[in-house]
Design an enzyme around this catalytic site. Structure first.
Site, PDB file in Angstrom:
ATOM      1  N   LYS A 154      38.147  56.417  42.161  1.00  0.00           N
ATOM      2  CA  LYS A 154      37.688  55.910  40.868  1.00  0.00           C
ATOM      3  C   LYS A 154      36.945  57.031  40.167  1.00  0.00           C
ATOM      4  CE  LYS A 154      38.059  51.871  38.777  1.00  0.00           C
ATOM      5  NZ  LYS A 154      39.284  51.049  38.838  1.00  0.00           N
ATOM      6  N   THR A 237      48.122  43.908  34.646  1.00  0.00           N
ATOM      7  CA  THR A 237      46.989  43.311  35.355  1.00  0.00           C
ATOM      8  C   THR A 237      46.852  41.837  35.007  1.00  0.00           C
ATOM      9  OG1 THR A 237      45.858  45.458  35.282  1.00  0.00           O
ATOM     10  CG2 THR A 237      44.534  43.539  35.884  1.00  0.00           C
ATOM     11  N   ASN A 269      42.062  43.390  27.434  1.00  0.00           N
ATOM     12  CA  ASN A 269      43.472  43.465  27.821  1.00  0.00           C
ATOM     13  C   ASN A 269      43.820  42.468  28.917  1.00  0.00           C
ATOM     14  OD1 ASN A 269      45.468  44.765  29.991  1.00  0.00           O
ATOM     15  ND2 ASN A 269      46.132  45.405  27.968  1.00  0.00           N
TER      16      ASN A 269
END
EC number: 1.4.1.3
Length: 463
Positions: A154, A237, A269
């Protein structure tokens, strides 16, 4: 400029470069083949949950619960929890108004035993090493649960992108690429979009990396479709969340999506796509919130109209076709399924007792803190964990990476079909362990991930 102003600017730049040089000389972790920094955990904690529990601590608590269930020895536990590498950089940005700002950037690479490091890149004023460390760990377990050949990483920059012009944002992104170029790459570490980063940012990332290393579309995912991106990536996602919700309802004998009501916290989103696809499946999204407020309608919100409303730059709270309420009331909305799709740490022991749902689907990363998770277990509220529920994004990122390696673009229907299959298969693996061991779904998901990562570690060897 006056001589005094010029000297002052030179001192600022010199100081920034000196601090950056110091940072590059401090190293910690495994695999010291690049310049990286590990910072003292106690000084880096950023508390998000009740009683000062940080995201990294919360993640490790869940991991250790699964490790104890698997009866792993302490030496194995330490190996699996410790990140392979942590890198910190200082990015000096000469802004258009003449100011010079220094931004902290991070990249944590947690584990690559199953494949290249993989994980998003976020721009947010609250980003710190603790958050990035936690999310890198989650990516390791997420890719393992989804059974895709990646490890976990990350990254992030401590910046509010709203305070930058588009040109400044591009410069900052390119500076980050230059700073971390030696530890990323097509077969090393593949970044992707995350909070406040998008296909545009990934295009800059791809372009700058290609200037430095040669044409490399597979060095980053989440790119624009017309620039070596994948069809279906934008919705991946949220679509995965919808598929995951369908599977948990079916397995728990709670019925079909078409019979259920949903409340979604966060309408970016992920939340927007999840809401739209659940509506297409026949579900009723009765409430949605973001930072501006909450809108609700017992008959079901018109999600497409709400998305069109927000695409014009209007606030969610100003949507004319629904009733209004404060943003903090969303979590207490009566519904069958609650979907936290915003920031982490929003469900704690303080508010978990007020939830009025039967299932929580973690579309966000770490939205339920350990103390809140315990309350939900005591109340027999099913929690579908983030390392599975929001795995659709990294799965289609994998599909994009494969397409880049093949130099062949798949049809969107193929992407969605393969995603559905991956989400279904991954759920079955988690559910089987949940049923066999009589443990919570979160523990089952971590146990499945740990078994897969451990298997890879052991068979690759330790030297």
């Amino acid at each position: 400029w006056a001589q005094g102003e010029e000297n002052n600017m030179l001192r600022i730049v010199a100081s920034s470069l000196f601090r950056a040089a110091q940072a590059h000389q401090r190293c910690v972790g495994r695999g010291l083949n690049a310049l990286f920094i590990g910072q003292d955990h106690a000084t880096q904690q950023h508390h998000h949950g009740l009683r000062g529990i940080s995201h990294a601590e919360a993640t490790n608590m869940y991991v250790r619960e699964a490790l104890n269930e698997l009866k792993y020895p302490e030496r194995m536990q330490k190996m699996l929890i410790t990140p392979a590498r942590e890198m910190s950089v200082e990015l000096v940005l000469h802004k258009e108004n003449g100011d010079i700002e220094v931004y902290n950037g991070y990249r944590v690479q947690h584990n690559n035993s199953r494949g290249p490091f993989k994980g998003g890149l976020r721009y947010h004023p609250d980003v710190d090493i603790d958050d990035v460390r936690s999310l890198a760990s989650l990516m390791t377990w997420k890719t393992a649960v989804m059974d895709i050949p990646f490890g976990g990483a990350k990254g992030g920059v401590t910046v509010d992108p709203k305070n930058l012009t588009e040109r400044e944002l591009e410069k900052l992104t390119r500076k980050l690429v230059v700073a971390i170029k030696e530890i990323i790459g097509v077969y090393e570490d593949i970044p992707a979009p995350d909070m406040n980063t998008d296909a545009r940012v990934m295009a800059w990332f791809f372009d700058e990396y290609s200037k430095l290393k040669g044409f490399s579309p597979g060095a980053v995912t989440g790119k624009p479709v017309y620039l070596h991106g994948s069809l279906g990536r934008e919705s991946a996602t949220g679509r995965g969340v919808a598929y995951a919700t369908r599977e948990i309802l079916k397995a728990s004998k709670l019925g079909k999506v078409a019979d259920k009501t949903f409340a979604i916290q966060g309408f970016g989103n992920v939340g927007a796509w999840a809401g739209e696809i659940l509506t297409e499946m026949g579900g009723r999204v009765v409430a949605v919130s973001d930072a501006t407020g909450c809108v609700h309608d017992e008959k079901g919100l018109n999600i497409k109209a709400l998305r069109a409303h927000m695409s014009k730059g209007s606030k969610l709270a100003d949507f004319p076709e629904a009733d209004k309420a404060p943003a903090n009331t969303l979590l207490e909305t009566p519904c069958d399924v609650l979907i936290p799709a915003a920031l982490g740490g929003v469900i704690t022991a303080e508010n978990a007792g007020k939830l009025q749902c039967r299932v929580v689907v973690e579309a966000a990363n770490a939205p339920v803190m350990p103390d809140g998770d315990q309350v939900l277990r005591d109340r027999d509220i099913i929690v579908l964990p983030d390392i599975y529920a929001n795995g659709g994004g990294v799965t289609v990122s994998f599909f994009e990476w494969v397409q880049n390696l093949q130099n062949f673009k798949w049809e969107e229907a193929d992407v969605n079909r393969r995603l559905d299959r991956k989400m279904t298969d991954a759920f079955q693996g988690v559910w089987d362990i949940h049923q066999a061991r009589k443990i919570p779904l979160r523990t089952a998901a971590f146990a499945l991930a740990l078994e897969r990562v451990t298997q890879a570690e052991v068979h690759r060897g330790f030297d």
